[in-house]
Write a protein that holds these residues in place. Structure first.
Motif, PDB file in Angstrom:
ATOM      1  N   THR A 104      20.798   5.747   5.799  1.00 15.94           N
ATOM      2  CA  THR A 104      19.941   4.500   5.374  1.00 15.94           C
ATOM      3  C   THR A 104      19.995   3.199   6.249  1.00 15.94           C
ATOM      4  O   THR A 104      19.546   2.070   6.055  1.00 15.94           O
ATOM      5  CB  THR A 104      20.034   4.382   3.999  1.00 15.94           C
ATOM      6  N   GLU A 105      21.112   3.247   7.155  1.00 19.59           N
ATOM      7  CA  GLU A 105      21.326   2.073   7.830  1.00 19.59           C
ATOM      8  C   GLU A 105      20.257   1.647   8.803  1.00 19.59           C
ATOM      9  O   GLU A 105      19.815   0.358   8.885  1.00 19.59           O
ATOM     10  CB  GLU A 105      22.622   2.424   8.809  1.00 19.59           C
ATOM     11  N   GLU A 106      19.680   2.532   9.388  1.00 15.04           N
ATOM     12  CA  GLU A 106      18.363   2.017  10.472  1.00 15.04           C
ATOM     13  C   GLU A 106      17.254   1.499   9.486  1.00 15.04           C
ATOM     14  O   GLU A 106      16.811   0.651   9.587  1.00 15.04           O
ATOM     15  CB  GLU A 106      17.968   3.392  11.176  1.00 15.04           C
ATOM     16  N   LEU A 107      16.957   2.246   8.519  1.00 17.45           N
ATOM     17  CA  LEU A 107      16.059   1.929   7.313  1.00 17.45           C
ATOM     18  C   LEU A 107      16.321   0.485   6.820  1.00 17.45           C
ATOM     19  O   LEU A 107      15.324  -0.352   6.633  1.00 17.45           O
ATOM     20  CB  LEU A 107      15.995   2.833   6.270  1.00 17.45           C
ATOM     21  N   GLN A 108      17.654   0.130   6.380  1.00 17.86           N
ATOM     22  CA  GLN A 108      17.886  -0.884   5.964  1.00 17.86           C
ATOM     23  C   GLN A 108      17.703  -2.181   6.744  1.00 17.86           C
ATOM     24  O   GLN A 108      17.471  -3.360   6.476  1.00 17.86           O
ATOM     25  CB  GLN A 108      19.500  -1.101   5.447  1.00 17.86           C
ATOM     26  N   THR A 109      18.005  -1.792   8.112  1.00 19.54           N
ATOM     27  CA  THR A 109      18.134  -2.922   9.084  1.00 19.54           C
ATOM     28  C   THR A 109      16.478  -3.246   9.404  1.00 19.54           C
ATOM     29  O   THR A 109      16.098  -4.453   9.469  1.00 19.54           O
ATOM     30  CB  THR A 109      18.510  -2.355  10.413  1.00 19.54           C
ATOM     31  N   LYS A 110      15.530  -2.178   9.273  1.00 17.86           N
ATOM     32  CA  LYS A 110      14.080  -2.240   9.455  1.00 17.86           C
ATOM     33  C   LYS A 110      13.629  -3.243   8.199  1.00 17.86           C
ATOM     34  O   LYS A 110      12.793  -4.234   8.435  1.00 17.86           O
ATOM     35  CB  LYS A 110      13.296  -1.159   9.627  1.00 17.86           C
ATOM     36  N   LYS A 115      11.747  -8.373   6.092  1.00 17.78           N
ATOM     37  CA  LYS A 115      11.716  -9.468   4.987  1.00 17.78           C
ATOM     38  C   LYS A 115      12.130 -10.712   6.157  1.00 17.78           C
ATOM     39  O   LYS A 115      11.167 -11.915   5.535  1.00 17.78           O
ATOM     40  CB  LYS A 115      13.114  -9.330   4.384  1.00 17.78           C
ATOM     41  N   GLU A 116      12.817 -10.803   6.935  1.00 17.15           N
ATOM     42  CA  GLU A 116      12.770 -12.496   7.793  1.00 17.15           C
ATOM     43  C   GLU A 116      11.261 -12.537   8.512  1.00 17.15           C
ATOM     44  O   GLU A 116      10.862 -13.655   8.655  1.00 17.15           O
ATOM     45  CB  GLU A 116      13.779 -12.018   9.080  1.00 17.15           C
ATOM     46  N   SER A 117      10.646 -11.482   8.769  1.00 12.00           N
ATOM     47  CA  SER A 117       9.406 -11.698   9.508  1.00 12.00           C
ATOM     48  C   SER A 117       8.464 -12.263   8.399  1.00 12.00           C
ATOM     49  O   SER A 117       7.499 -13.181   8.889  1.00 12.00           O
ATOM     50  CB  SER A 117       8.678 -10.718  10.164  1.00 12.00           C
ATOM     51  N   GLU A 122       5.567 -16.797   6.300  1.00 15.30           N
ATOM     52  CA  GLU A 122       5.072 -17.962   5.186  1.00 15.30           C
ATOM     53  C   GLU A 122       5.649 -19.242   5.575  1.00 15.30           C
ATOM     54  O   GLU A 122       4.793 -20.345   5.218  1.00 15.30           O
ATOM     55  CB  GLU A 122       6.036 -17.587   3.959  1.00 15.30           C
ATOM     56  N   GLN A 123       6.689 -19.719   6.352  1.00 18.73           N
ATOM     57  CA  GLN A 123       6.790 -20.988   6.703  1.00 18.73           C
ATOM     58  C   GLN A 123       5.860 -21.404   7.847  1.00 18.73           C
ATOM     59  O   GLN A 123       5.586 -22.596   7.717  1.00 18.73           O
ATOM     60  CB  GLN A 123       8.293 -20.853   7.461  1.00 18.73           C
ATOM     61  N   ASP A 124       5.401 -20.780   8.654  1.00 19.44           N
ATOM     62  CA  ASP A 124       4.286 -20.967   9.709  1.00 19.44           C
ATOM     63  C   ASP A 124       2.966 -21.520   8.825  1.00 19.44           C
ATOM     64  O   ASP A 124       2.163 -22.210   9.519  1.00 19.44           O
ATOM     65  CB  ASP A 124       3.872 -19.727  10.729  1.00 19.44           C
TER      66      ASP A 124
END
Length: 125
Positions: A104-110, A115-117, A122-124
């Motif tokens: 699940t490490e790669e999945l959690q990274t994605k 979430k960051e994108s 939303e900020q843009d």
């Protein structure tokens, strides 16, 4: 008379021991000669002894289960991941049981990247 019996028995024991040693050495020599002959020509006949014969068989093919269950990740994203663990062979399982765990490490990274994108989008706005 007693000394004569002791000497007689000592001679008998020594002769029996010598004969036994000679027979054992002759047996070992014949055994070594037979092994040398078998080693020189491995496609010839061999001397065997009676006993249990254990046979191993190597097969290739497919295994069919009695009841088929779909094995899948419950992830809405198209992600390829590796199988980390699986239940022991010949275990009884039913529908809904967890039979394997995926990395699940790669999945959690994605997920974190997405979430960051979303936050940046939303900020843009």
């Amino acid at each position: 008379m007693k000394v004569r019996k002791i000497i007689t028995w000592a001679v008998i024991v020594l002769l029996a021991g010598g004969a036994g040693t000679y027979a054992w050495m002759r047996y070992q020599r014949k055994k070594a000669e037979a092994m040398a002959v078998n080693a020189k020509s491995p496609d010839k006949l061999y001397t065997v002894k009676r006993g249990d014969l254990i046979i191993g068989v190597l097969l290739s093919g497919n295994i069919n289960t009695q009841v088929k269950h779909k094995l899948s990740l419950e992830v809405p994203l198209p992600v390829s991941t590796q199988l980390v663990s699986i239940v022991d062979e010949n275990s009884t399982v039913s529908a809904g049981d967890i039979i394997g765990r995926f990395e699940t490490e790669e999945l959690q990274t994605k997920i974190d990247d997405l979430k960051e994108s979303i936050i940046k989008a939303e900020q843009d706005l």
